[in-house]
Design an enzyme around this catalytic site. Structure first.
Site, PDB file in Angstrom:
ATOM      1  N   ASN A 266      -6.745  -4.872   5.445  1.00  0.00           N
ATOM      2  CA  ASN A 266      -7.350  -4.178   6.478  1.00  0.00           C
ATOM      3  C   ASN A 266      -8.111  -4.970   7.531  1.00  0.00           C
ATOM      4  O   ASN A 266      -9.244  -4.619   7.947  1.00  0.00           O
ATOM      5  CB  ASN A 266      -8.312  -2.939   5.942  1.00  0.00           C
ATOM      6  CG  ASN A 266      -7.671  -1.935   5.645  1.00  0.00           C
ATOM      7  OD1 ASN A 266      -6.860  -1.028   6.597  1.00  0.00           O
ATOM      8  ND2 ASN A 266      -8.330  -1.049   4.400  1.00  0.00           N
TER       9      ASN A 266
ATOM     10  N   ASP B 298      -3.954  -5.122   0.822  1.00  0.00           N
ATOM     11  CA  ASP B 298      -4.304  -4.565   2.066  1.00  0.00           C
ATOM     12  C   ASP B 298      -5.432  -4.997   2.437  1.00  0.00           C
ATOM     13  O   ASP B 298      -6.589  -4.680   1.921  1.00  0.00           O
ATOM     14  CB  ASP B 298      -4.121  -2.988   1.913  1.00  0.00           C
ATOM     15  CG  ASP B 298      -4.598  -2.517   3.374  1.00  0.00           C
ATOM     16  OD1 ASP B 298      -4.894  -2.946   4.440  1.00  0.00           O
ATOM     17  OD2 ASP B 298      -4.418  -1.288   3.279  1.00  0.00           O
TER      18      ASP B 298
ATOM     19  N   ASN C  19       0.678  -1.259   0.079  1.00  0.00           N
ATOM     20  CA  ASN C  19      -0.061   0.007  -0.040  1.00  0.00           C
ATOM     21  C   ASN C  19       0.927   1.156   0.112  1.00  0.00           C
ATOM     22  O   ASN C  19       1.553   1.575   1.064  1.00  0.00           O
ATOM     23  CB  ASN C  19      -0.846  -0.071   1.116  1.00  0.00           C
ATOM     24  CG  ASN C  19      -1.934   1.173   1.188  1.00  0.00           C
ATOM     25  OD1 ASN C  19      -1.478   2.373   0.949  1.00  0.00           O
ATOM     26  ND2 ASN C  19      -3.107   0.959   1.701  1.00  0.00           N
TER      27      ASN C  19
ATOM     28  N   ASP D 163       2.961   4.766   5.080  1.00  0.00           N
ATOM     29  CA  ASP D 163       2.443   4.147   6.391  1.00  0.00           C
ATOM     30  C   ASP D 163       2.562   2.586   6.461  1.00  0.00           C
ATOM     31  O   ASP D 163       2.718   2.061   7.415  1.00  0.00           O
ATOM     32  CB  ASP D 163       1.220   4.738   6.877  1.00  0.00           C
ATOM     33  CG  ASP D 163       0.232   4.801   5.994  1.00  0.00           C
ATOM     34  OD1 ASP D 163       0.348   4.424   4.940  1.00  0.00           O
ATOM     35  OD2 ASP D 163      -0.796   5.411   6.589  1.00  0.00           O
ATOM     36  N   HIS D 164       2.566   2.085   5.086  1.00  0.00           N
ATOM     37  CA  HIS D 164       2.626   0.645   5.079  1.00  0.00           C
ATOM     38  C   HIS D 164       4.045   0.290   4.518  1.00  0.00           C
ATOM     39  O   HIS D 164       4.846   1.092   3.675  1.00  0.00           O
ATOM     40  CB  HIS D 164       1.790   0.155   4.143  1.00  0.00           C
ATOM     41  CG  HIS D 164       0.369   0.196   4.316  1.00  0.00           C
ATOM     42  ND1 HIS D 164      -0.592  -0.752   4.634  1.00  0.00           N
ATOM     43  CD2 HIS D 164      -0.451   1.196   4.476  1.00  0.00           C
ATOM     44  CE1 HIS D 164      -1.879  -0.616   5.000  1.00  0.00           C
ATOM     45  NE2 HIS D 164      -1.733   0.757   4.940  1.00  0.00           N
TER      46      HIS D 164
ATOM     47  N   TYR E 203      -7.476  -4.097  -2.313  1.00  0.00           N
ATOM     48  CA  TYR E 203      -7.551  -3.104  -1.351  1.00  0.00           C
ATOM     49  C   TYR E 203      -8.876  -3.003  -0.576  1.00  0.00           C
ATOM     50  O   TYR E 203      -9.831  -2.525  -1.296  1.00  0.00           O
ATOM     51  CB  TYR E 203      -7.190  -1.685  -1.848  1.00  0.00           C
ATOM     52  CG  TYR E 203      -7.227  -0.725  -0.877  1.00  0.00           C
ATOM     53  CD1 TYR E 203      -6.774  -0.805   0.427  1.00  0.00           C
ATOM     54  CD2 TYR E 203      -7.786   0.793  -1.427  1.00  0.00           C
ATOM     55  CE1 TYR E 203      -6.796   0.345   1.209  1.00  0.00           C
ATOM     56  CE2 TYR E 203      -7.689   1.696  -0.220  1.00  0.00           C
ATOM     57  CZ  TYR E 203      -7.314   1.633   0.855  1.00  0.00           C
ATOM     58  OH  TYR E 203      -7.406   2.596   1.802  1.00  0.00           O
TER      59      TYR E 203
ATOM     60  N   GLU F 298      -3.817   1.948  -2.882  1.00  0.00           N
ATOM     61  CA  GLU F 298      -3.809   3.155  -2.833  1.00  0.00           C
ATOM     62  C   GLU F 298      -2.882   4.035  -3.406  1.00  0.00           C
ATOM     63  O   GLU F 298      -2.305   5.109  -2.839  1.00  0.00           O
ATOM     64  CB  GLU F 298      -3.879   3.459  -1.062  1.00  0.00           C
ATOM     65  CG  GLU F 298      -4.795   4.492  -0.597  1.00  0.00           C
ATOM     66  CD  GLU F 298      -4.618   4.366   1.089  1.00  0.00           C
ATOM     67  OE1 GLU F 298      -5.445   5.620   1.542  1.00  0.00           O
ATOM     68  OE2 GLU F 298      -4.033   3.710   1.657  1.00  0.00           O
TER      69      GLU F 298
END
Length: 262
Positions: free
Chosen positions: A149, A147, A7, A247-248, A106, A34
């Site tokens: 989540n 991702d 991501n 951030d990933h 995603y 993303e």
């Protein structure tokens, strides 16, 4: 065969980070999530110069997925079969190579939009499970990476990193993830490292990276024959320490060479 999922949280902002990583790691396939741009805005030419062709499912400012490949491929799906939203959301793309089918996803976060937003997350997971079931019945060798989540277990998040009612750890989210494994899929990272904390995400807020308050929400699930070829799987933590990082970080998986496609 080496592949990764990452991501990237805006490909236009982090194009050079990806190019540097590709040069260093030389994966055969890289799934990006993303990307936060339209198809036309995606820097395909820069990746082509680096030896990678792209397939992009973009969306202005939000979502967006892409696959970079240095092996020949054909496009299989630009949306997740059985999952439709209004307006459309760019959250899935799938390709076929000579040796495997690679689905890059995603998954909705599920924390916004109230219960309707959470139901959207679960409906994606349900459609993903049915698509995986169909490919298993067809005898397809495939990867579903991206991702998700979802933190599947308490060991997949730092203590106190999330509240118990967060969509990433709610019982229904974890049950939906387990249902993919119960089909016969293998979580690449946990197959090789069944215990221990291995994070793929650290928030930009509250000093999460220096405190190592992370989450493991990026996963690679393998169909049975590919799972037999699994060699390594590990997040590339060093990328989180780069200048202006996502951030990933990439989750990198290697497979032993196979004997042909199915």
């Amino acid at each position: 065969m080496k592949f990764a999922t990452w991501n990237i949280n805006s490909i236009r902002q982090r194009r050079d980070l990806v190019l540097q990583w590709l040069e260093r790691e030389q994966p055969d396939l890289l799934g990006l999530q993303e990307i936060k741009c339209t198809d036309e805005q995606f820097p395909a030419d820069a990746f082509r110069e680096a030896g990678y062709e792209s397939v992009v499912v973009g969306q202005k400012s939000y979502n967006g997925v892409a696959i970079l490949s240095r092996v020949p491929f054909t496009l299989a799906h630009r949306t997740l079969p059985g999952w439709d939203t209004d307006p459309p959301q760019a959250r899935y793309v799938e390709i076929r190579t000579d040796t495997l089918t690679f689905g890059n996803l995603y998954l909705p976060n599920g924390n916004s939009g109230g219960e309707a937003g959470y139901d959207n997350k679960l409906s994606f997971m349900s459609a993903l499970r049915e698509h995986a079931r169909d490919m298993l019945r067809a005898g397809t060798d495939f990867v579903l990476a991206g991702d998700y989540n979802v933190c599947p277990t308490d060991e997949d998040l730092a203590p106190g990193a999330l509240s118990p009612d967060d969509a990433l750890v709610r019982p229904a989210s974890r049950a939906a993830f387990r249902s993919l494994l119960w089909l016969g899929l293998t979580d690449a990272l946990r197959a090789l490292h069944p215990q221990g904390r291995f994070y793929t995400f650290w928030d930009y807020q509250a000093g999460a990276w220096p405190r190592d308050s992370g989450l493991c929400i990026d996963h690679a699930l393998l169909s049975p024959r590919l799972a037999e070829r699994l060699l390594t799987a590990m997040p590339d933590r060093e990328e989180r320490g780069m200048k202006q990082p996502s951030d990933h970080v990439p989750l990198v998986v290697t497979l032993r060479d196979g004997d042909g496609a199915r």
